[in-house]
Scaffold this motif. Sequence first.
Motif, PDB file in Angstrom:
ATOM      1  N   GLN A 122       0.819  -1.218   0.000  1.00  0.00           N
ATOM      2  CA  GLN A 122       0.000   0.000   0.000  1.00  0.00           C
ATOM      3  C   GLN A 122       0.857   1.273   0.000  1.00  0.00           C
ATOM      4  OE1 GLN A 122      -3.654  -0.620  -0.270  1.00  0.00           O
ATOM      5  NE2 GLN A 122      -2.422  -2.386  -0.857  1.00  0.00           N
ATOM      6  N   LEU A 151       4.464   0.733  -1.143  1.00  0.00           N
ATOM      7  CA  LEU A 151       5.482   0.427  -2.148  1.00  0.00           C
ATOM      8  C   LEU A 151       4.916   0.454  -3.576  1.00  0.00           C
ATOM      9  CD1 LEU A 151       8.337  -0.305  -2.878  1.00  0.00           C
ATOM     10  CD2 LEU A 151       7.862  -2.695  -2.313  1.00  0.00           C
ATOM     11  N   GLN A 205      -3.391  -4.725   8.764  1.00  0.00           N
ATOM     12  CA  GLN A 205      -3.877  -3.717   9.710  1.00  0.00           C
ATOM     13  C   GLN A 205      -5.331  -3.998  10.087  1.00  0.00           C
ATOM     14  OE1 GLN A 205      -2.945  -0.526   7.082  1.00  0.00           O
ATOM     15  NE2 GLN A 205      -0.743  -0.722   7.457  1.00  0.00           N
ATOM     16  N   ALA A 249      -5.168   5.360   6.955  1.00  0.00           N
ATOM     17  CA  ALA A 249      -5.835   5.267   5.650  1.00  0.00           C
ATOM     18  C   ALA A 249      -7.312   4.897   5.790  1.00  0.00           C
ATOM     19  CB  ALA A 249      -5.090   4.283   4.751  1.00  0.00           C
ATOM     20  N   ILE A 268      -7.818  -0.166   2.367  1.00  0.00           N
ATOM     21  CA  ILE A 268      -6.353  -0.164   2.323  1.00  0.00           C
ATOM     22  C   ILE A 268      -5.802  -1.001   3.477  1.00  0.00           C
ATOM     23  CG2 ILE A 268      -4.349   1.361   2.612  1.00  0.00           C
ATOM     24  CD1 ILE A 268      -5.976   3.403   0.900  1.00  0.00           C
ATOM     25  N   THR A 301       0.075  -3.854   6.061  1.00  0.00           N
ATOM     26  CA  THR A 301       0.496  -4.552   7.275  1.00  0.00           C
ATOM     27  C   THR A 301       1.010  -3.540   8.299  1.00  0.00           C
ATOM     28  OG1 THR A 301       2.784  -4.825   6.519  1.00  0.00           O
ATOM     29  CG2 THR A 301       1.221  -6.558   5.896  1.00  0.00           C
ATOM     30  N   ASN A 336       4.099  -0.793   7.629  1.00  0.00           N
ATOM     31  CA  ASN A 336       3.913   0.608   8.001  1.00  0.00           C
ATOM     32  C   ASN A 336       5.101   1.092   8.837  1.00  0.00           C
ATOM     33  OD1 ASN A 336       2.718   2.782   9.950  1.00  0.00           O
ATOM     34  ND2 ASN A 336       1.281   2.673   8.246  1.00  0.00           N
ATOM     35  N   HIS A 353       8.230   1.300   6.613  1.00  0.00           N
ATOM     36  CA  HIS A 353       8.135   2.427   5.678  1.00  0.00           C
ATOM     37  C   HIS A 353       8.522   3.736   6.389  1.00  0.00           C
ATOM     38  CE1 HIS A 353       6.927   4.223   1.948  1.00  0.00           C
ATOM     39  NE2 HIS A 353       6.069   5.019   2.544  1.00  0.00           N
ATOM     40  N   SER A 356       3.076   8.915   9.965  1.00  0.00           N
ATOM     41  CA  SER A 356       2.341   7.685  10.291  1.00  0.00           C
ATOM     42  C   SER A 356       2.023   7.599  11.777  1.00  0.00           C
ATOM     43  CB  SER A 356       3.183   6.457   9.939  1.00  0.00           C
ATOM     44  OG  SER A 356       3.035   6.124   8.615  1.00  0.00           O
ATOM     45  N   GLU A 378      18.123  -7.232   6.041  1.00  0.00           N
ATOM     46  CA  GLU A 378      17.261  -7.627   7.159  1.00  0.00           C
ATOM     47  C   GLU A 378      15.779  -7.545   6.807  1.00  0.00           C
ATOM     48  OE1 GLU A 378      19.322  -6.841  11.435  1.00  0.00           O
ATOM     49  OE2 GLU A 378      18.881  -5.045  10.263  1.00  0.00           O
ATOM     50  N   HIS A 430      -2.823   5.078  -7.614  1.00  0.00           N
ATOM     51  CA  HIS A 430      -1.959   5.066  -6.426  1.00  0.00           C
ATOM     52  C   HIS A 430      -2.756   4.969  -5.130  1.00  0.00           C
ATOM     53  CE1 HIS A 430      -2.450   9.440  -7.055  1.00  0.00           C
ATOM     54  NE2 HIS A 430      -2.157   9.618  -5.802  1.00  0.00           N
TER      55      HIS A 430
HETATM   56  C1  LIG Z   1      -4.622   6.428   0.053  1.00  0.00           C
HETATM   57  C2  LIG Z   1      -3.663   5.997   1.138  1.00  0.00           C
HETATM   58  C3  LIG Z   1      -3.731   6.602   2.375  1.00  0.00           C
HETATM   59  C4  LIG Z   1      -2.843   6.239   3.378  1.00  0.00           C
HETATM   60  N1  LIG Z   1      -2.964   6.844   4.597  1.00  0.00           N
HETATM   61  C5  LIG Z   1      -2.117   6.478   5.597  1.00  0.00           C
HETATM   62  C6  LIG Z   1      -2.223   7.075   6.897  1.00  0.00           C
HETATM   63  O1  LIG Z   1      -3.106   7.904   7.164  1.00  0.00           O
HETATM   64  N2  LIG Z   1      -1.326   6.682   7.843  1.00  0.00           N
HETATM   65  C7  LIG Z   1      -0.353   5.768   7.586  1.00  0.00           C
HETATM   66  O2  LIG Z   1       0.420   5.452   8.471  1.00  0.00           O
HETATM   67  N3  LIG Z   1      -0.238   5.170   6.396  1.00  0.00           N
HETATM   68  C8  LIG Z   1      -1.095   5.504   5.399  1.00  0.00           C
HETATM   69  N4  LIG Z   1      -0.974   4.891   4.169  1.00  0.00           N
HETATM   70  C9  LIG Z   1       0.104   3.880   3.995  1.00  0.00           C
HETATM   71  C10 LIG Z   1      -0.248   2.560   4.645  1.00  0.00           C
HETATM   72  O3  LIG Z   1      -1.504   2.186   4.187  1.00  0.00           O
HETATM   73  C11 LIG Z   1       0.642   1.372   4.275  1.00  0.00           C
HETATM   74  O4  LIG Z   1      -0.040   0.209   4.543  1.00  0.00           O
HETATM   75  C12 LIG Z   1       1.853   1.175   5.069  1.00  0.00           C
HETATM   76  O5  LIG Z   1       2.561   2.368   5.151  1.00  0.00           O
HETATM   77  C13 LIG Z   1       2.789   0.165   4.439  1.00  0.00           C
HETATM   78  O6  LIG Z   1       2.455  -1.148   4.765  1.00  0.00           O
HETATM   79  P1  LIG Z   1       2.445  -2.265   3.614  1.00  0.00           P
HETATM   80  O7  LIG Z   1       2.310  -3.575   4.284  1.00  0.00           O
HETATM   81  O8  LIG Z   1       1.462  -1.901   2.600  1.00  0.00           O
HETATM   82  O9  LIG Z   1       3.953  -2.152   3.070  1.00  0.00           O
HETATM   83  P2  LIG Z   1       4.563  -2.122   1.593  1.00  0.00           P
HETATM   84  O10 LIG Z   1       3.936  -1.056   0.786  1.00  0.00           O
HETATM   85  O11 LIG Z   1       4.580  -3.490   1.033  1.00  0.00           O
HETATM   86  O12 LIG Z   1       6.063  -1.719   1.957  1.00  0.00           O
HETATM   87  C14 LIG Z   1       6.395  -0.417   2.424  1.00  0.00           C
HETATM   88  C15 LIG Z   1       7.915  -0.333   2.651  1.00  0.00           C
HETATM   89  O13 LIG Z   1       8.302  -1.120   3.765  1.00  0.00           O
HETATM   90  C16 LIG Z   1       9.194  -2.168   3.365  1.00  0.00           C
HETATM   91  N5  LIG Z   1       8.771  -3.386   4.090  1.00  0.00           N
HETATM   92  C17 LIG Z   1       7.492  -3.831   4.196  1.00  0.00           C
HETATM   93  N6  LIG Z   1       7.447  -4.924   4.993  1.00  0.00           N
HETATM   94  C18 LIG Z   1       8.732  -5.170   5.368  1.00  0.00           C
HETATM   95  C19 LIG Z   1       9.331  -6.158   6.197  1.00  0.00           C
HETATM   96  N7  LIG Z   1       8.601  -7.112   6.799  1.00  0.00           N
HETATM   97  N8  LIG Z   1      10.675  -6.118   6.384  1.00  0.00           N
HETATM   98  C20 LIG Z   1      11.417  -5.141   5.780  1.00  0.00           C
HETATM   99  N9  LIG Z   1      10.896  -4.180   4.997  1.00  0.00           N
HETATM  100  C21 LIG Z   1       9.579  -4.188   4.800  1.00  0.00           C
HETATM  101  C22 LIG Z   1       9.041  -2.291   1.873  1.00  0.00           C
HETATM  102  O14 LIG Z   1      10.220  -2.770   1.270  1.00  0.00           O
HETATM  103  C23 LIG Z   1       8.738  -0.860   1.472  1.00  0.00           C
HETATM  104  O15 LIG Z   1       9.924  -0.109   1.408  1.00  0.00           O
HETATM  105  C24 LIG Z   1      -1.851   5.235   3.147  1.00  0.00           C
HETATM  106  C25 LIG Z   1      -1.797   4.594   1.902  1.00  0.00           C
HETATM  107  C26 LIG Z   1      -2.690   4.974   0.893  1.00  0.00           C
HETATM  108  C27 LIG Z   1      -2.602   4.285  -0.442  1.00  0.00           C
END
Ligand SMILES: Cc1cc2nc3c(=O)[nH]c(=O)nc-3n(C[C@@H](O)[C@H](O)[C@H](O)COP(=O)(O)OP(=O)(O)OC[C@H]3O[C@@H](n4cnc5c(N)ncnc54)[C@H](O)[C@@H]3O)c2cc1C
Lengths: 250, 151
Positions: free
Chosen positions: A34, A36, A77, A101, A105, A110, A114, A117, A122, A164, B37
């Motif tokens: 979400q 990446l 999440q 979010a 989402i 996760t 989050n 990232h 956040s 890592e 996005h």
């Molecule tokens: C419209 C929208 C609104 C949002 N609003 C918010 C908000 O209000 N607040 C907020 O906090 N976030 C918000 N987000 C982001 C949040 O939803 C993401 O879920 C979160 O930031 C990333 O988690 P993910 O699992 O999707 O990680 P990914 O997108 O898969 O990865 C994110 C980053 O972390 C790294 N990564 C992920 N997991 C691991 C791991 N286990 N070990 C090492 N590196 C890792 C990845 O390589 C990448 O660099 C928003 C996103 C969108 C699209």
Amino acid sequence: MKPAPFEYHAPASIGEACSLIGSLEDAKVLAGGQSLIPLLNFRLARPAHLVDINRIANFDRIYERDGGIAVGALARQADVEDSQLVARVCPLLAAATRLVAHRVIRNRGTVCGNLAHADPASELPAVLLALGGHVVAHSARGSRIIPAADFFTSVMQTRLASDELLTEAWFPKSTGRFGIAEESRRHGDFALAGAVRYGDRLALFGVAPTPVLADPRDPARGLQPSADLEATAEFRLHLVQVVTERVFPQ
Amino acid sequence: MKINGTSYPAPGDPRRLLSDHIRHDVGLTGTHVGCEHGVCGCCTVLLDGAPVRVCLMLAVQAEGHEITTIEGLAAPGEALHPVQQAFHECHGLQCGFCTPGFVMSVVGLLRQNPSPTPEQVDEGISGNLCRCTGYASIRRAVHRAAELTKP
Ligand SMILES: Cc1cc2nc3c(=O)[nH]c(=O)nc-3n(C[C@@H](O)[C@H](O)[C@H](O)COP(=O)(O)OP(=O)(O)OC[C@H]3O[C@@H](n4cnc5c(N)ncnc54)[C@H](O)[C@@H]3O)c2cc1C
Ligand code: FES
Ligand code: FES
């Protein structure tokens, strides 16, 4: 194709994932995607390799450990938000997750992704910091615990080394008085400024390169928030007072 | 992966987004793409029953999973799905661009919470953008859908 070319890997175990990210040049972990995938779609990120951890079994556990809650790297999440265990042992985590979010989402995103990232606006990094939790990092070299206070180093930068994998986040039992408040332009947006309270501890987010601990009596002291299209630095400092008063009601 | 009950092979190129796969390879153009996005919610479909944004997934990630798109909610000629019916009755759409995403998000919302409060309805649709109907009639449609869904 929106993303730039990459090679795709879908390891079936933590060991396999660690040996991939340890041996491949320029690899990125893909968890909920979400954060990446938007970066890939904009080509703001162009990793040579994507290591998708979504096929690893039992990586989505949410369980009690050392009196607190451990959240596996694949726990969404939405699952944390709905978890009875989280509601009982760490209600602040459940409340904060609801501010990330939107539900659709959060169905994919996760908690660990989050934290990895490390967006300065956040909610969850500030929760980890306010509670004094930690993350567990795993690599072919072994595993180590990184306390929240050391983990976040700058804007979207953490102590995780490039080989890592973050396998788990741990939040201490926290059934005392808590609060979370934030101001954003639209519901579900990243916060312009936010505050997390646990007991007398206050962590702020959105106002510095990382979440920061602050003195509840003088929360804005020493802060130099950045300015952007959505808020000036002065407005953010004002919001710091507002959100702090909200989590420490008189 | 199964889309609306039919099996499809995953695309050869891992860069293919699930949104582009559904629209261009499978030809189901009911799933719309607005921002690519994660912000607009147009591309929302059900993945194993829960709504997700398909512009934020690679098609290869859907291997082994079941997807339901707007086309899969009700067969042609059959009665509309209650959420579709409610949007129809309450004029919950104007140009229709955002509608498939809203409908799929609301299907997910009502599965999670069959009797949402007004606040929960607002919260539930806050991740979807509509640029023309206005949210008042969409909000009404969600309440009507909850009524229609009740046994
Ligand atoms: C419209 C929208 C609104 C949002 N609003 C918010 C908000 O209000 N607040 C907020 O906090 N976030 C918000 N987000 C982001 C949040 O939803 C993401 O879920 C979160 O930031 C990333 O988690 P993910 O699992 O999707 O990680 P990914 O997108 O898969 O990865 C994110 C980053 O972390 C790294 N990564 C992920 N997991 C691991 C791991 N286990 N070990 C090492 N590196 C890792 C990845 O390589 C990448 O660099 C928003 C996103 C969108 C699209
Ligand atoms: S196209 Fe997927 S959320 Fe906008
Ligand atoms: S009906 Fe036109 S954008 Fe919503």
